[in-house]
Enzyme design. Structure first.
Site, PDB file in Angstrom:
ATOM      1  N   HIS A 135      59.766 -12.754  30.969  1.00  0.00           N
ATOM      2  CA  HIS A 135      58.599 -11.990  31.707  1.00  0.00           C
ATOM      3  C   HIS A 135      57.510 -12.899  32.082  1.00  0.00           C
ATOM      4  O   HIS A 135      56.651 -12.528  33.020  1.00  0.00           O
ATOM      5  CB  HIS A 135      57.966 -10.990  30.733  1.00  0.00           C
ATOM      6  CG  HIS A 135      57.983  -9.601  31.485  1.00  0.00           C
ATOM      7  ND1 HIS A 135      57.615  -9.681  32.679  1.00  0.00           N
ATOM      8  CD2 HIS A 135      58.231  -8.509  30.830  1.00  0.00           C
ATOM      9  CE1 HIS A 135      57.401  -8.202  32.969  1.00  0.00           C
ATOM     10  NE2 HIS A 135      57.891  -7.567  32.108  1.00  0.00           N
ATOM     11  N   ASP A 192      59.296  -9.881  36.902  1.00  0.00           N
ATOM     12  CA  ASP A 192      58.981  -8.827  36.492  1.00  0.00           C
ATOM     13  C   ASP A 192      60.305  -7.683  36.810  1.00  0.00           C
ATOM     14  O   ASP A 192      61.149  -8.042  37.433  1.00  0.00           O
ATOM     15  CB  ASP A 192      57.697  -8.300  37.262  1.00  0.00           C
ATOM     16  CG  ASP A 192      56.556  -9.320  36.961  1.00  0.00           C
ATOM     17  OD1 ASP A 192      56.220  -9.484  35.989  1.00  0.00           O
ATOM     18  OD2 ASP A 192      56.004  -9.706  38.112  1.00  0.00           O
TER      19      ASP A 192
END
Length: 445
Positions: free
Chosen positions: A416, A420
């Site tokens: 992350h 995304d």
């Protein structure tokens, strides 16, 4: 003066190696490029070649010991070197003794008298970074450890033996000297011991006294299993994992493959499995979404130009991840040949360093053992990994009618810091579309 032989760089992101077997003894004469030792890492098994011609004068690292890249492992007196006549005659004797098998576990921890004498001598032992890190993780006082290495050097195996025996017992008469780290090897401490910028390092788990009942089997942790464990912990600690999944109707793929596999096997001499189709769809989607083919580099993100697909290949005791180089330039046939070749050479123990390096994205075929859903751990330093689950037939609603279709789940873990959900969702939809569009016009060559 003798030439130092160091643990070589054994592949991308490899920080340490284990001497699994010495192929030479003290006093042996070797030629340049002769193999000196067999080395095991979490990625590959390899041999360390000699960098010079000469005579082996001292073996520093013992079989079974794990040391960082760049650590001194061997001395070779070069042929015709001026220092040969000045070499200490006692050195070969000490080194020869160090090649013997380590003493039993009970001799690893010094008695109070021995420990006190070590302190009184006023000399400080030197330890490799790997030994220091392991001892600190398990609360081992290195001043109380009797080393089995050359010249009494404490090895990683010595420390591990104490850990396996339940740790050290408190000794009031022994003083705890602070270890002196070998400065030559200090720069090569494995990256797994360093905290990520802005985040705390994981706290080592305290030793747990697990009762062993009659009939329980105790399996020693092998060096490669320990390294795999460390790398998995590192990946989970450093990369904030997120997870997403899509389901894909691969009925057309199943039908096409069933029709083509017979001719394919006769022409090419290998089975046409489903995996090359999935890899082909992935690499085509990576070209559309190059951000997926990236890595986190602290203060920057590096988007890789080449698309090199890592595939997971399991053996009886370990998991290897060889790489299909330039997979986007290969046909389904080319990918199938690469998968077959890498899997065969992995199980035969014949992978090379080049086979194990350069991967930019991993495709894991968890469906091969019946899994229908998984959350894979990212193959650091890559930004994502995709698991292809088992293809199963089940009822699906199509145009308000129920039909039996061949369905598969594609499970993706992502870093992350780099990716995304939006871009990963689009990437998975692209893979899904390509798989569902496979049909009679699909090119194998």
């Amino acid at each position: 003066m003798a030439t130092k032989v160091l643990m070589p760089q054994l592949g991308e992101s490899v920080t340490e190696g284990t001497i699994s077997k010495w192929l030479v003894n003290v006093g042996d004469t070797v030629k340049k490029y002769d193999s000196l030792a067999e080395v095991t890492t979490d990625k590959v098994n390899a041999e360390v070649p000699s960098t010079v011609s000469g005579r082996v004068t001292e073996i520093v690292v013992q079989e079974g010991e794990t040391v960082a890249i760049g650590t001194l492992i061997l001395y070779i007196e070069e042929s015709g070197a001026a220092g040969e006549a000045q070499a200490s005659p006692a050195a070969p004797v000490v080194a020869a003794a160090s090649t013997e098998q380590p003493a039993p576990v009970q001799k690893q921890a010094a008695s109070p008298v021995v420990a006190a004498k070590a302190v009184e001598s006023g000399t400080k032992q030197r330890y490799s970074p790997a030994v220091v890190v392991l001892s600190q993780e398990h609360g081992i006082d290195l001043a109380r450890v009797v080393g089995t290495g050359a010249g009494g050097r404490v090895t990683r195996k010595d420390v591990q033996a104490i850990i396996d025996a339940g740790g050290q017992k408190p000794v009031e008469t022994a003083q705890a000297d602070q270890p002196v780290v070998d400065q030559q090897a200090a720069a090569t401490v494995p990256a797994t011991t360093a905290p990520v910028s802005g985040t705390p390092a994981p706290t080592p788990a305290a030793p747990v006294d697990i009762p062993v009942a009659t009939g329980d089997e105790i399996i020693p942790v092998t060096p490669i299993r320990r390294t795999i464990a460390n790398r998995m912990v590192q990946s989970k600690h450093e990369a904030p994992h997120a997870w997403t999944m899509v389901e894909v109707d691969v009925t057309n793929l199943v039908n096409f493959r069933n029709q083509a596999k017979g001719d394919f096997a006769r022409k090419e001499g290998l089975n046409l499995t489903f995996l090359p189709f999935f890899i082909k769809a992935v690499v085509e989607s990576l070209k559309e979404y190059p951000m997926i083919n990236a890595t986190w580099a602290g203060d920057k993100i590096i988007v890789k130009k080449n698309i090199n697909i890592s595939i997971a290949v399991a053996t009886e005791d370990a998991l290897y991840v060889p790489v299909i180089k330039d997979a986007d330039q290969k046909s389904i046939l080319g990918i199938a040949k690469s998968v077959d070749d890498l899997a065969a050479r992995t199980r035969a123990g014949k992978l090379t360093m080049d086979d194990m390096t350069g991967g930019t994205f991993t495709v894991n075929n968890t469906g091969s053992f019946g899994s229908i859903q998984s959350q894979p751990i990212i193959n650091s330093p890559q930004a994502a990994i995709l698991s292809v689950e088992s293809i199963v037939k089940r009822p699906v609603v199509i145009n308000d009618m129920i039909a039996i279709r061949s369905m598969v789940n594609l499970c993706m873990s992502l870093d992350h810091r780099v990716l995304d959900g939006l871009i990963c969702g689009r990437f998975l939809q692209s893979v899904k579309q390509k798989l569902e569009n496979i049909g009679p016009d699909t090119k194998l060559y």
